[in-house]
Write a protein that holds these residues in place. Structure first.
Motif, PDB file in Angstrom:
ATOM      1  N   UNK A  35       0.806  -1.217   0.000  1.00 58.65           N
ATOM      2  CA  UNK A  35       0.000   0.000   0.000  1.00 58.65           C
ATOM      3  C   UNK A  35       0.842   1.271   0.000  1.00 58.65           C
ATOM      4  N   UNK A  36       2.140   1.154   0.141  1.00 61.22           N
ATOM      5  CA  UNK A  36       3.010   2.331   0.166  1.00 61.22           C
ATOM      6  C   UNK A  36       3.026   3.021  -1.194  1.00 61.22           C
ATOM      7  N   UNK A  37       3.205   4.353  -1.152  1.00 63.24           N
ATOM      8  CA  UNK A  37       3.309   5.131  -2.379  1.00 63.24           C
ATOM      9  C   UNK A  37       4.645   5.869  -2.381  1.00 63.24           C
ATOM     10  N   UNK A  38       5.101   6.201  -3.553  1.00 59.96           N
ATOM     11  CA  UNK A  38       6.337   6.981  -3.685  1.00 59.96           C
ATOM     12  C   UNK A  38       6.051   8.422  -3.255  1.00 59.96           C
ATOM     13  N   UNK A  39       7.076   9.099  -2.800  1.00 63.74           N
ATOM     14  CA  UNK A  39       6.900  10.482  -2.362  1.00 63.74           C
ATOM     15  C   UNK A  39       6.558  11.344  -3.568  1.00 63.74           C
ATOM     16  N   UNK A  40       5.486  12.124  -3.466  1.00 66.10           N
ATOM     17  CA  UNK A  40       5.129  13.011  -4.568  1.00 66.10           C
ATOM     18  C   UNK A  40       6.216  14.056  -4.801  1.00 66.10           C
ATOM     19  N   UNK A  41       6.457  14.366  -6.048  1.00 68.66           N
ATOM     20  CA  UNK A  41       7.463  15.367  -6.397  1.00 68.66           C
ATOM     21  C   UNK A  41       6.821  16.747  -6.308  1.00 68.66           C
ATOM     22  N   UNK A  42       7.408  17.599  -5.485  1.00 67.55           N
ATOM     23  CA  UNK A  42       6.915  18.961  -5.305  1.00 67.55           C
ATOM     24  C   UNK A  42       7.923  19.897  -5.953  1.00 67.55           C
ATOM     25  N   UNK A  43       7.479  20.631  -6.977  1.00 66.87           N
ATOM     26  CA  UNK A  43       8.417  21.522  -7.668  1.00 66.87           C
ATOM     27  C   UNK A  43       8.485  22.878  -6.964  1.00 66.87           C
ATOM     28  N   UNK A  44       9.327  23.748  -7.481  1.00 66.15           N
ATOM     29  CA  UNK A  44       9.602  25.042  -6.857  1.00 66.15           C
ATOM     30  C   UNK A  44       8.354  25.915  -6.816  1.00 66.15           C
ATOM     31  N   UNK A  45       7.534  25.863  -7.861  1.00 68.39           N
ATOM     32  CA  UNK A  45       6.338  26.693  -7.910  1.00 68.39           C
ATOM     33  C   UNK A  45       5.316  26.263  -6.860  1.00 68.39           C
ATOM     34  N   UNK A  46       5.203  24.968  -6.649  1.00 67.51           N
ATOM     35  CA  UNK A  46       4.307  24.481  -5.605  1.00 67.51           C
ATOM     36  C   UNK A  46       4.813  24.881  -4.217  1.00 67.51           C
ATOM     37  N   UNK A  47       6.131  24.831  -4.007  1.00 71.63           N
ATOM     38  CA  UNK A  47       6.689  25.255  -2.723  1.00 71.63           C
ATOM     39  C   UNK A  47       6.395  26.726  -2.453  1.00 71.63           C
ATOM     40  N   UNK A  48       6.501  27.563  -3.486  1.00 72.77           N
ATOM     41  CA  UNK A  48       6.176  28.977  -3.327  1.00 72.77           C
ATOM     42  C   UNK A  48       4.703  29.166  -2.999  1.00 72.77           C
ATOM     43  N   UNK A  49       3.856  28.364  -3.631  1.00 74.92           N
ATOM     44  CA  UNK A  49       2.425  28.436  -3.354  1.00 74.92           C
ATOM     45  C   UNK A  49       2.132  28.006  -1.912  1.00 74.92           C
ATOM     46  N   UNK A  50       2.797  26.960  -1.451  1.00 76.38           N
ATOM     47  CA  UNK A  50       2.647  26.518  -0.052  1.00 76.38           C
ATOM     48  C   UNK A  50       3.066  27.633   0.896  1.00 76.38           C
ATOM     49  N   UNK A  51       4.194  28.284   0.598  1.00 79.29           N
ATOM     50  CA  UNK A  51       4.685  29.375   1.445  1.00 79.29           C
ATOM     51  C   UNK A  51       3.679  30.515   1.529  1.00 79.29           C
TER      52      UNK A  51
END
Length: 115
Positions: A35-51
């Protein structure tokens, strides 16, 4: 000529497999690993949006739902952002129960602001 009957032991032949806790634990671990999943790839634009979402939520004292990835599984934490620690790269979240949690920046894979 004599006919030999087959003597089946019924469920007794399976009791060995189910009687050992190590075998049961191994099977549960195997199912969990599937049931494990690979870690989703978070790009730079998503990190800025999170911030920006975290800064907005802190400014107006809004609740957030933060999705984190730990050891192959994702989970959601709901609460208010209390502090962003740039030195230790952690978020401090005050949960709905009043307890504080520390979340590493690297574990965050999603941020949603709750109005």
């Amino acid at each position: 000529m004599t006919v030999m009957s087959i003597r089946d032991r019924g469920m007794k032949k399976w009791q060995f497999a189910f009687g050992h806790p190590e075998l049961i634990k191994g099977q549960r671990d195997l199912w969990r690993d599937q049931e494990r999943i690979a870690k989703p790839i978070v790009d730079v634009y998503e990190l800025e949006e999170f911030d920006s979402r975290i800064a907005y939520a802190m400014e107006y004292n809004l609740a957030v739902i933060i999705t984190i990835w730990l050891d192959g599984f994702t989970s959601e934490i709901k609460g208010r952002v209390h502090y962003v620690d740039p030195i230790s790269n952690e978020l401090r979240i005050e949960g709905e129960d009043g307890l504080f949690q520390r979340i590493s920046f690297e574990d965050v894979v999603g941020v949603v602001v709750v109005d």
